[in-house]
Design an enzyme around this catalytic site. Structure first.
Site, PDB file in Angstrom:
ATOM      1  N   MET A  30       0.906  -1.179  -0.017  1.00 11.22           N
ATOM      2  CA  MET A  30      -0.093   0.006  -0.044  1.00 11.22           C
ATOM      3  C   MET A  30       0.790   1.379   0.267  1.00 11.22           C
ATOM      4  O   MET A  30       0.405   2.471   0.360  1.00 11.22           O
ATOM      5  CB  MET A  30      -0.889   0.068   1.158  1.00 11.22           C
ATOM      6  N   ALA A  32       3.981   3.785   0.917  1.00  5.69           N
ATOM      7  CA  ALA A  32       4.768   4.292   2.365  1.00  5.69           C
ATOM      8  C   ALA A  32       5.748   3.435   2.547  1.00  5.69           C
ATOM      9  O   ALA A  32       6.036   2.862   3.627  1.00  5.69           O
ATOM     10  CB  ALA A  32       3.855   4.604   3.508  1.00  5.69           C
ATOM     11  N   ASP A  35      11.998  -0.153   4.747  1.00  3.51           N
ATOM     12  CA  ASP A  35      12.975  -1.425   4.482  1.00  3.51           C
ATOM     13  C   ASP A  35      12.421  -2.847   4.463  1.00  3.51           C
ATOM     14  O   ASP A  35      12.948  -3.805   3.924  1.00  3.51           O
ATOM     15  CB  ASP A  35      14.229  -1.579   5.443  1.00  3.51           C
ATOM     16  N   HIS A  37       9.562  -3.555   3.324  1.00  2.26           N
ATOM     17  CA  HIS A  37       9.059  -3.770   1.861  1.00  2.26           C
ATOM     18  C   HIS A  37      10.064  -4.094   1.010  1.00  2.26           C
ATOM     19  O   HIS A  37      10.143  -5.190   0.106  1.00  2.26           O
ATOM     20  CB  HIS A  37       8.199  -2.727   1.355  1.00  2.26           C
ATOM     21  N   GLN A  61     -10.264  -2.268   3.066  1.00  5.86           N
ATOM     22  CA  GLN A  61      -9.641  -3.070   4.146  1.00  5.86           C
ATOM     23  C   GLN A  61      -9.600  -2.276   5.591  1.00  5.86           C
ATOM     24  O   GLN A  61      -9.159  -2.595   6.350  1.00  5.86           O
ATOM     25  CB  GLN A  61      -8.310  -3.745   3.853  1.00  5.86           C
ATOM     26  N   MET A 184       9.341  -2.820  11.569  1.00  2.00           N
ATOM     27  CA  MET A 184       9.120  -1.897  10.644  1.00  2.00           C
ATOM     28  C   MET A 184       7.714  -1.834  10.052  1.00  2.00           C
ATOM     29  O   MET A 184       7.207  -3.054   9.858  1.00  2.00           O
ATOM     30  CB  MET A 184      10.252  -2.110   9.329  1.00  2.00           C
ATOM     31  N   SER A 185       7.312  -0.561  10.153  1.00  2.00           N
ATOM     32  CA  SER A 185       5.804  -0.489   9.653  1.00  2.00           C
ATOM     33  C   SER A 185       5.574   0.984   9.049  1.00  2.00           C
ATOM     34  O   SER A 185       6.011   1.905   9.667  1.00  2.00           O
ATOM     35  CB  SER A 185       4.837  -0.657  10.910  1.00  2.00           C
ATOM     36  N   SER A 186       4.726   0.972   8.121  1.00  2.00           N
ATOM     37  CA  SER A 186       4.513   2.411   7.717  1.00  2.00           C
ATOM     38  C   SER A 186       3.903   3.209   8.534  1.00  2.00           C
ATOM     39  O   SER A 186       3.783   4.605   8.746  1.00  2.00           O
ATOM     40  CB  SER A 186       3.556   2.559   6.483  1.00  2.00           C
TER      41      SER A 186
END
Ligand code: PAF
Length: 279
Positions: A30, A32, A35, A37, A61, A184-186
């Site tokens: 999605m 944004a 690392d 991704h 979603q 790690m997360s947007s």
């Protein structure tokens, strides 16, 4: 790197690649990008001839419209990150391309989606299962790469692929973490500096909880201690903090089969999720 925004153009390219005998790897996102991704893209590059990355903030979603609105849209920066990785095609459809006015189909997975994120985000996994199936059909990919950070999502997609006989191999890749342990997360970019300093403790407390169980504490006691510690250091509402079977995601009171510890906890207004494999 081709940037394609329509299904027709995407189909034309993927059909040509297949006719030339190439195997296509696919990384749905999605945007944004971080690392985490990029590690999926690198895995796809190493295991496929051609790599497609999709960027689509899928409205179906999101069960909270404010969450959808707040979701970062960073197309230019995303493309700049993908270019050096030698991605072959970036697919960026708009909502009209993905959902016609008459759109009426829903893919819904029973059982696996009743717990964890499915319990607190009604409809979320229907949205994910439906959009990912559409993306699989549009890209015609041979392999798809998903992060284990969204472990429930990975298991839901595996179920869809098996149940609908979709000819694609789903590959789970390890969660990427910051050096302090934060997954790690947007969403991490929405944390204030104070919250960012606290956030890695979620993973540390999960690791400690696993050690407690391995060294003799009951699951109930270890989980209750962990929840107390989370509250003490400033975390907010705990959506879940649970040991579950890795296959069917059944809740476990004892670690007598392959399991993972799953957590979803609010910090400020950001919902952080993490899960840890029990070795
Ligand atoms: O994990 C995500 O970013 C999304 O759920 C996905 C798989 C791209 C579907 O919209």
């Amino acid at each position: 790197m081709l940037v394609v925004r329509t299904i027709a153009k995407l189909r034309a390219v993927q059909k040509k690649w297949h006719s030339e005998g190439h195997k296509i790897g696919f990384v749905p996102t999605m945007g944004a990008l971080h690392d985490g991704h990029l590690s999926l893209v690198k895995a796809a590059k190493s295991k496929s001839d051609k790599v497609i990355v999709s960027i689509f903030v899928n409205p179906t979603q999101f069960n909270d419209p404010n969450d959808l609105k707040a979701y970062p849209r960073t197309e230019k920066a995303d493309l700049a990150l993908l270019q050096p990785l030698d991605v072959d095609l970036v697919y960026i459809p708009d909502a009209g391309q993905m959902y016609s006015d008459q759109f009426a189909t829903n893919i819904s997975v029973d059982g696996l989606t009743n717990c964890l994120c499915g319990a607190s985000r009604p409809g979320h996994f229907d949205g994910v299962a439906t959009v990912v199936t559409k993306l699989f059909l549009q890209t015609g990919a041979d392999k798809a790469f998903f992060g284990e950070k969204d472990f429930q999502q990975l298991q839901v997609i595996r179920r869809v692929v098996a149940d609908l006989n979709i000819d694609i191999r789903v590959i789970g890749c390890p969660t990427q973490r910051e050096t302090d342990g934060l997954a790690m997360s947007s969403r991490n970019m929405r944390l204030s500096p104070e919250a960012r300093a606290i956030a890695p403790s979620l993973n540390h407390i999960m690791q400690k909880c696993i050690i407690d169980v391995k060294t003799g504490k009951s699951v109930g006691e270890a989980v209750s201690n962990a929840k107390q510690r989370l509250a003490e250091i400033g975390f907010g509402k705990i959506d879940y903090f649970e040991f579950r079977d890795i296959e069917n995601l059944e809740l476990l009171e004892q670690l007598d089969r392959p399991a993972r510890l799953f957590a979803a906890v609010f910090l400020e207004d950001v919902r952080l999720i993490d899960n840890v494999e029990i070795k």
